[in-house]
Design a protein around this motif. Sequence first.
Motif, PDB file in Angstrom:
ATOM      1  N   ASN A  94       0.810  -1.217   0.000  1.00 21.87           N
ATOM      2  CA  ASN A  94       0.000   0.000   0.000  1.00 21.87           C
ATOM      3  C   ASN A  94       0.846   1.271   0.000  1.00 21.87           C
ATOM      4  O   ASN A  94       0.486   2.258  -0.636  1.00 21.87           O
ATOM      5  CB  ASN A  94      -0.936  -0.019   1.206  1.00 21.87           C
ATOM      6  CG  ASN A  94      -1.900   1.139   1.246  1.00 21.87           C
ATOM      7  OD1 ASN A  94      -1.923   1.873   2.222  1.00 21.87           O
ATOM      8  ND2 ASN A  94      -2.695   1.322   0.206  1.00 21.87           N
ATOM      9  N   LEU A  95       1.975   1.256   0.691  1.00 19.65           N
ATOM     10  CA  LEU A  95       2.745   2.484   0.898  1.00 19.65           C
ATOM     11  C   LEU A  95       4.092   2.527   0.175  1.00 19.65           C
ATOM     12  O   LEU A  95       4.698   3.583   0.091  1.00 19.65           O
ATOM     13  CB  LEU A  95       2.985   2.686   2.393  1.00 19.65           C
ATOM     14  CG  LEU A  95       1.727   2.980   3.195  1.00 19.65           C
ATOM     15  CD1 LEU A  95       1.971   2.807   4.676  1.00 19.65           C
ATOM     16  CD2 LEU A  95       1.231   4.369   2.889  1.00 19.65           C
ATOM     17  N   GLY A  96       4.566   1.395  -0.293  1.00 21.69           N
ATOM     18  CA  GLY A  96       5.838   1.358  -1.001  1.00 21.69           C
ATOM     19  C   GLY A  96       7.023   1.059  -0.098  1.00 21.69           C
ATOM     20  O   GLY A  96       7.001   1.331   1.103  1.00 21.69           O
ATOM     21  N   ALA A  97       8.057   0.500  -0.709  1.00 22.99           N
ATOM     22  CA  ALA A  97       9.266   0.125   0.029  1.00 22.99           C
ATOM     23  C   ALA A  97       9.991   1.339   0.595  1.00 22.99           C
ATOM     24  O   ALA A  97      10.605   1.253   1.662  1.00 22.99           O
ATOM     25  CB  ALA A  97      10.201  -0.677  -0.867  1.00 22.99           C
ATOM     26  N   GLY A  98       9.925   2.463  -0.098  1.00 18.14           N
ATOM     27  CA  GLY A  98      10.590   3.665   0.394  1.00 18.14           C
ATOM     28  C   GLY A  98      10.053   4.106   1.738  1.00 18.14           C
ATOM     29  O   GLY A  98      10.823   4.500   2.629  1.00 18.14           O
ATOM     30  N   ASN A  99       8.746   4.031   1.896  1.00 13.55           N
ATOM     31  CA  ASN A  99       8.148   4.410   3.181  1.00 13.55           C
ATOM     32  C   ASN A  99       8.474   3.395   4.271  1.00 13.55           C
ATOM     33  O   ASN A  99       8.741   3.776   5.406  1.00 13.55           O
ATOM     34  CB  ASN A  99       6.636   4.605   3.039  1.00 13.55           C
ATOM     35  CG  ASN A  99       6.311   5.923   2.386  1.00 13.55           C
ATOM     36  OD1 ASN A  99       6.931   6.942   2.657  1.00 13.55           O
ATOM     37  ND2 ASN A  99       5.341   5.915   1.498  1.00 13.55           N
ATOM     38  N   LEU A 100       8.467   2.103   3.931  1.00  8.90           N
ATOM     39  CA  LEU A 100       8.876   1.109   4.926  1.00  8.90           C
ATOM     40  C   LEU A 100      10.325   1.351   5.323  1.00  8.90           C
ATOM     41  O   LEU A 100      10.664   1.331   6.511  1.00  8.90           O
ATOM     42  CB  LEU A 100       8.696  -0.316   4.396  1.00  8.90           C
ATOM     43  CG  LEU A 100       9.159  -1.423   5.351  1.00  8.90           C
ATOM     44  CD1 LEU A 100       8.358  -1.418   6.652  1.00  8.90           C
ATOM     45  CD2 LEU A 100       9.081  -2.789   4.675  1.00  8.90           C
ATOM     46  N   ALA A 101      11.190   1.622   4.349  1.00  8.46           N
ATOM     47  CA  ALA A 101      12.621   1.802   4.614  1.00  8.46           C
ATOM     48  C   ALA A 101      12.895   2.935   5.592  1.00  8.46           C
ATOM     49  O   ALA A 101      13.774   2.828   6.443  1.00  8.46           O
ATOM     50  CB  ALA A 101      13.372   2.037   3.304  1.00  8.46           C
ATOM     51  N   LYS A 102      12.150   4.029   5.486  1.00 11.49           N
ATOM     52  CA  LYS A 102      12.419   5.190   6.335  1.00 11.49           C
ATOM     53  C   LYS A 102      11.583   5.214   7.615  1.00 11.49           C
ATOM     54  O   LYS A 102      11.706   6.138   8.406  1.00 11.49           O
ATOM     55  CB  LYS A 102      12.199   6.478   5.545  1.00 11.49           C
ATOM     56  CG  LYS A 102      10.760   6.762   5.194  1.00 11.49           C
ATOM     57  CD  LYS A 102      10.646   8.044   4.394  1.00 11.49           C
ATOM     58  CE  LYS A 102       9.189   8.364   4.070  1.00 11.49           C
ATOM     59  NZ  LYS A 102       9.052   9.556   3.254  1.00 11.49           N
ATOM     60  N   SER A 103      10.786   4.181   7.828  1.00  9.72           N
ATOM     61  CA  SER A 103       9.834   4.201   8.945  1.00  9.72           C
ATOM     62  C   SER A 103      10.432   3.756  10.276  1.00  9.72           C
ATOM     63  O   SER A 103      11.347   2.933  10.334  1.00  9.72           O
ATOM     64  CB  SER A 103       8.629   3.308   8.629  1.00  9.72           C
ATOM     65  OG  SER A 103       9.004   1.939   8.654  1.00  9.72           O
ATOM     66  N   THR A 104       9.870   4.292  11.328  1.00 11.69           N
ATOM     67  CA  THR A 104      10.177   3.816  12.678  1.00 11.69           C
ATOM     68  C   THR A 104       9.642   2.399  12.842  1.00 11.69           C
ATOM     69  O   THR A 104      10.221   1.601  13.579  1.00 11.69           O
ATOM     70  CB  THR A 104       9.561   4.760  13.727  1.00 11.69           C
ATOM     71  OG1 THR A 104      10.055   6.080  13.488  1.00 11.69           O
ATOM     72  CG2 THR A 104       9.922   4.343  15.140  1.00 11.69           C
ATOM     73  N   LEU A 105       8.573   2.055  12.131  1.00  5.34           N
ATOM     74  CA  LEU A 105       8.039   0.690  12.136  1.00  5.34           C
ATOM     75  C   LEU A 105       9.157  -0.292  11.784  1.00  5.34           C
ATOM     76  O   LEU A 105       9.390  -1.266  12.514  1.00  5.34           O
ATOM     77  CB  LEU A 105       6.881   0.578  11.138  1.00  5.34           C
ATOM     78  CG  LEU A 105       6.363  -0.827  10.839  1.00  5.34           C
ATOM     79  CD1 LEU A 105       5.737  -1.450  12.078  1.00  5.34           C
ATOM     80  CD2 LEU A 105       5.359  -0.780   9.699  1.00  5.34           C
ATOM     81  N   ARG A 106       9.856  -0.034  10.706  1.00  3.66           N
ATOM     82  CA  ARG A 106      10.951  -0.919  10.287  1.00  3.66           C
ATOM     83  C   ARG A 106      12.031  -1.011  11.359  1.00  3.66           C
ATOM     84  O   ARG A 106      12.511  -2.095  11.699  1.00  3.66           O
ATOM     85  CB  ARG A 106      11.557  -0.417   8.982  1.00  3.66           C
ATOM     86  CG  ARG A 106      12.799  -1.179   8.570  1.00  3.66           C
ATOM     87  CD  ARG A 106      13.409  -0.595   7.289  1.00  3.66           C
ATOM     88  NE  ARG A 106      14.676  -1.211   7.022  1.00  3.66           N
ATOM     89  CZ  ARG A 106      15.818  -0.565   6.946  1.00  3.66           C
ATOM     90  NH1 ARG A 106      15.870   0.742   7.116  1.00  3.66           N
ATOM     91  NH2 ARG A 106      16.930  -1.208   6.683  1.00  3.66           N
ATOM     92  N   ARG A 107      12.420   0.135  11.890  1.00  2.04           N
ATOM     93  CA  ARG A 107      13.479   0.130  12.904  1.00  2.04           C
ATOM     94  C   ARG A 107      13.068  -0.693  14.123  1.00  2.04           C
ATOM     95  O   ARG A 107      13.856  -1.483  14.650  1.00  2.04           O
ATOM     96  CB  ARG A 107      13.838   1.556  13.302  1.00  2.04           C
ATOM     97  CG  ARG A 107      14.653   2.268  12.224  1.00  2.04           C
ATOM     98  CD  ARG A 107      15.228   3.591  12.682  1.00  2.04           C
ATOM     99  NE  ARG A 107      14.242   4.656  12.848  1.00  2.04           N
ATOM    100  CZ  ARG A 107      13.716   5.363  11.868  1.00  2.04           C
ATOM    101  NH1 ARG A 107      14.062   5.114  10.619  1.00  2.04           N
ATOM    102  NH2 ARG A 107      12.843   6.314  12.107  1.00  2.04           N
ATOM    103  N   LYS A 108      11.829  -0.522  14.560  1.00  2.00           N
ATOM    104  CA  LYS A 108      11.364  -1.265  15.741  1.00  2.00           C
ATOM    105  C   LYS A 108      11.254  -2.757  15.460  1.00  2.00           C
ATOM    106  O   LYS A 108      11.618  -3.577  16.307  1.00  2.00           O
ATOM    107  CB  LYS A 108      10.029  -0.704  16.228  1.00  2.00           C
ATOM    108  CG  LYS A 108      10.189   0.628  16.924  1.00  2.00           C
ATOM    109  CD  LYS A 108       8.876   1.102  17.522  1.00  2.00           C
ATOM    110  CE  LYS A 108       9.081   2.408  18.294  1.00  2.00           C
ATOM    111  NZ  LYS A 108       7.851   2.811  18.986  1.00  2.00           N
TER     112      LYS A 108
END
Length: 158
Positions: A94-108
């Motif tokens: 839905n949001l793209g890999a770029g948004n996942l890559a820069k997200s706090t969600l990914r870091r957590k």
Amino acid sequence: MKTSEIGLALIKKWEGFSSTPYLDPIGIPTIGYGFIRYPGGVRVTTQDESITIAQADELLLQLLTQNYEADVHRLITAPLNQNQFDALVSFTYNLGAGNLAKSTLRRKVNLDPSNPSIRSEFTRWNQAAGRVLEGLTNRRQAEAALYFRPYNLKNQTR
């Protein structure tokens, strides 16, 4: 790991299906299950021919395999269960890999996939063009619920 039937159903539910091209809430030409590009990267246009559900199902599987599952595998280094993987694939679809890559969600997730604060990281991503959309709020809640659902191997694979 591949997206399970549960993950596919989640994506299909929230994307909906349209056999003909339409403009999404922020004006992007879209068809099928929220496709803005076809496999190979060609953008959808409002002049494209209509597609069937069977064609859309095949396109969805191709896009997931070629793009979104690979993106989650590349960006998430922590071990995931199937539900966690499916929720993150839906998010990325839905949001793209770029948004996942820069997200706090990914870091957590990469630090501790069982961290309960991950739930609120999903729900932060509920806006399009600066507007909170109820559909996105509900989708993020559904993704978070799947992410934290206890994993059951039964009926999970495609």
